[in-house]
Design an enzyme around this catalytic site. Structure first.
Site, PDB file in Angstrom:
ATOM      1  N   ARG A 101       0.820  -1.220   0.000  1.00 56.59           N
ATOM      2  CA  ARG A 101       0.000   0.000   0.000  1.00 56.59           C
ATOM      3  C   ARG A 101       0.849   1.262   0.000  1.00 56.59           C
ATOM      4  O   ARG A 101       0.321   2.365  -0.159  1.00 56.59           O
ATOM      5  CB  ARG A 101      -0.880   0.035   1.244  1.00 56.59           C
ATOM      6  N   ASN A 148      -3.730   7.759   7.330  1.00 52.43           N
ATOM      7  CA  ASN A 148      -3.844   7.578   5.885  1.00 52.43           C
ATOM      8  C   ASN A 148      -4.895   8.572   5.415  1.00 52.43           C
ATOM      9  O   ASN A 148      -5.982   8.617   5.991  1.00 52.43           O
ATOM     10  CB  ASN A 148      -4.287   6.143   5.581  1.00 52.43           C
TER      11      ASN A 148
END
Ligand code: F6R
Length: 589
Positions: free
Chosen positions: A27, A100
């Site tokens: 990711r 995030n």
């Protein structure tokens, strides 16, 4: 984009978090860090680089404490430096945060906090969260209340986790427009952006929704909305298993996933018949069918659009999700929006879905990650069931999406013969995979060419676009996918001695015209790489695929293009699993 994970429980946190970081590295992989609390002391270790490399000198595994958070970064605000790596701490080093997303008002918040005496150590938007938490902790004792006050100040998208030195038994996560899931075990609990972070320990998951916070302790999980009211949640048992996340005997995840496609195609076609019927009926009845997706999923959407038009005479529109806001005037209460996505978390797609729902449209989806935001936002979703896709480049998820596009289109017109051919297409994929040596030869010969062209017509055009995208992102060669008929309108000017052109040319109604295109390009010096069931002297290189029903060629002709991009990357000494500047699951806009 970034991967975040946290743990609180009976076990030492650092080894569990370190394992989670490795699982989530796909990711984002430019920096990593862990914070734990031992006694009442918060300790942070972080740096720029890959997780395993950083661990070699920082020794994450030696960190003590039964609570901790960990982050793998894909930079959005601030360069790739140790200071900008997460976790970020407050001035007193009693709060640590990982995040995030993007805090849109971070500049204003930072100015205000600085004026109050807070000192910043990074260029990130995330650090404001740590200082805000510290600020609210001056007035409130309860960690939950501190987080609820903090989220009121934030604009933008975020999933963040926080731990407090003063409350070492509580891990808190907050979500708005970025995913968070809680993993429940008997000996402690996780919160992470991705179930892969804890799949080695549990398959029992609670998915957080937007504007919710989770207050997680060793033996208790409580969820609240941003107004502080408790929310009841179901525990879901996810179908993925830890073994699905190994590379097995393969050098990279990307090649493993390419080779899994005979099995993943079978899995994609194994669908609940009731759901297929409902999907098909909705497509038939809808006034307007619209399709939206990003990147590779968009290419699968192009195939779906073509099949619906060609077979069922259903006119559908397709819009890149990132363009949806500028191009979806016709969406309304009589529209059916079909979203395609591997992750189900792509920010642009979720924003298109929110937009369409606001206008009254029904949303259906084709996705891989069950329980993802797209899944939960859809009235009906079909899972492609291809298991975790860890290579950043989409491969098996693309053919899974194509398989469902075919399944739907053939079902709309009740084409039983083709449905049965579709169910056997995995055999042809197995045949194509045997062409790998030939593909390696081609990759080796042309790997250092500056420009590649991928050309196709009709159903092959989306595959040409996909072949070019794969080569760009894995091997970093410039590549363009285009319609054969468009060459004369400009691109032919770029063809010169030795330019490689991949021509998608199985025998169907586009065959003769594509041969003419190949001749035009060859006459100008191009080297023609033919992908076809039929050899022809015009091809300088020939990659043979088996003869199948003429509509089904996209499902098999994409395989050599995936292998070409993979081998070109390996031969050029690029890491195909972790292409530079890219991350799986683009959760920021
Ligand atoms: C390319 C690739 C991306 C994704 C795109 C959409 O190999 O992986 O282009 O296809 O970011 O992602 P999903 O399908 O997760 O919505």
């Amino acid at each position: 984009m970034c991967g975040i994970t946290g743990y609180v429980g009976e076990e030492e946190a650092a080894p569990l978090l370190y394992n989670g970081l490795k699982r989530m590295e796909y990711r984002g992989y430019d920096s990593a860090g862990i914070a734990t609390i031992s006694g009442n002391q918060l300790v942070v270790k972080k740096d720029a680089g890959k997780v395993a490399e950083i661990n070699n000198y920082l020794d994450f595994l030696s960190m003590r404490g039964k609570i901790g958070i960990a982050h793998t970064r894909w930079a959005t605000h601030g360069g790739v430096t140790k200071e900008n790596a997460h976790p970020h701490v407050s001035c007193k080093i009693d709060v640590a945060v990982i995040h995030n997303g993007i805090i849109e008002n971070h500049q204003q918040l930072k100015e205000a906090l600085k004026a109050d005496g807070h000192i910043f150590n990074s260029e990130t938007d995330t650090e404001v969260i740590a200082h805000l938490l510290e600020k609210h902790a001056e007035k409130h004792k309860d960690s939950k209340r501190i987080v609820l006050e903090t989220v009121k100040d934030l604009k933008g998208s975020f999933a963040f986790l926080a731990i407090f030195a003063s409350d070492p038994e509580t891990l808190i996560g907050a979500r708005k427009d970025a995913p968070l899931a809680i993993g429940i075990t008997r000996r402690g609990n996780f919160i992470a952006s991705d179930i892969l972070a804890f799949i080695d320990y549990t398959d029992r998951v609670i998915f957080l929704d937007n504007r919710e916070i989770a207050v997680v302790k060793q033996d208790k999980v409580q969820i609240y909305n941003f107004a502080g009211r408790p929310v009841q949640k179901q525990i879901t048992q996810v179908a993925w298993e830890a073994k699905d996340t190994s590379k097995a005997e393969f050098a990279h995840y990307t090649t493993k996933e390419i080779h899994e496609q005979p099995q993943t195609l079978k899995a994609a076609l194994y669908q609940d018949q009731d759901k297929i019927k409902r999907f098909v009926e909705a497509v038939k009845q809808s006034e307007h069918v619209n399709i939206t997706a990003c990147g590779t999923s968009y290419h699968a959407g192009l195939v779906l659009r073509n099949l619906l038009a060609r077979l069922a005479k259903i006119r559908s529109g397709i819009t890149l999700s990132s363009e949806f806001a500028h191009d979806a005037e016709l969406i309304g209460p009589d529209s059916l929006l079909i979203g395609l996505s591997q992750s189900g978390e792509t920010a642009d797609l979720l924003s298109a879905v929110a937009d369409a729902k606001k206008k009254g449209a029904e949303v259906f989806s084709i996705l891989n990650v069950v329980g993802s935001t797209l899944d939960r936002e859809s009235a009906l979703s079909l899972s492609i069931n291809c298991g975790p896709e860890i290579g950043v480049a989409a491969t098996k998820s693309f053919t899974g999406q194509l398989a469902i596009a075919y399944l739907l289109a053939f079902s709309v017109v009740d084409d039983m013969r083709r449905l049965s051919e579709l169910r056997n297409i995995w055999k042809a994929v197995e045949e194509v995979l045997k062409q790998e040596d030939k593909v390696v030869d081609v990759a080796d010969k042309y790997k250092d060419c500056n420009d590649f062209y991928f050309v196709g017509r009709g159903l092959h055009l989306p595959i040409a676009l996909e072949g070019a995208l794969k080569l760009k992102e894995l091997a970093y060669n410039h590549a363009e996918g285009m319609a054969g008929g468009e060459l004369k309108h400009g691109t032919l000017a770029l063809i010169e001695e030795g330019t490689p052109v991949v021509v998608l040319n199985p025998e169907d109604e586009t065959y003769d015209e594509m041969l003419s295109n190949a001749s035009e390009m060859k006459a100008r010096g191009a080297r023609i790489i033919g992908v076809s069931n039929k050899p022809n002297q015009i091809y300088d290189e020939f990659i043979e695929i088996p003869k199948v029903d003429k509509l089904l060629y996209p499902l098999i002709e994409v395989i050599p293009l995936q292998m070409l991009a993979y081998h070109a990357a390996v031969l050029r000494k690029k890491d195909p699993d972790y292409p530079r500047n890219l991350a799986k699951s683009v959760t920021v806009k």
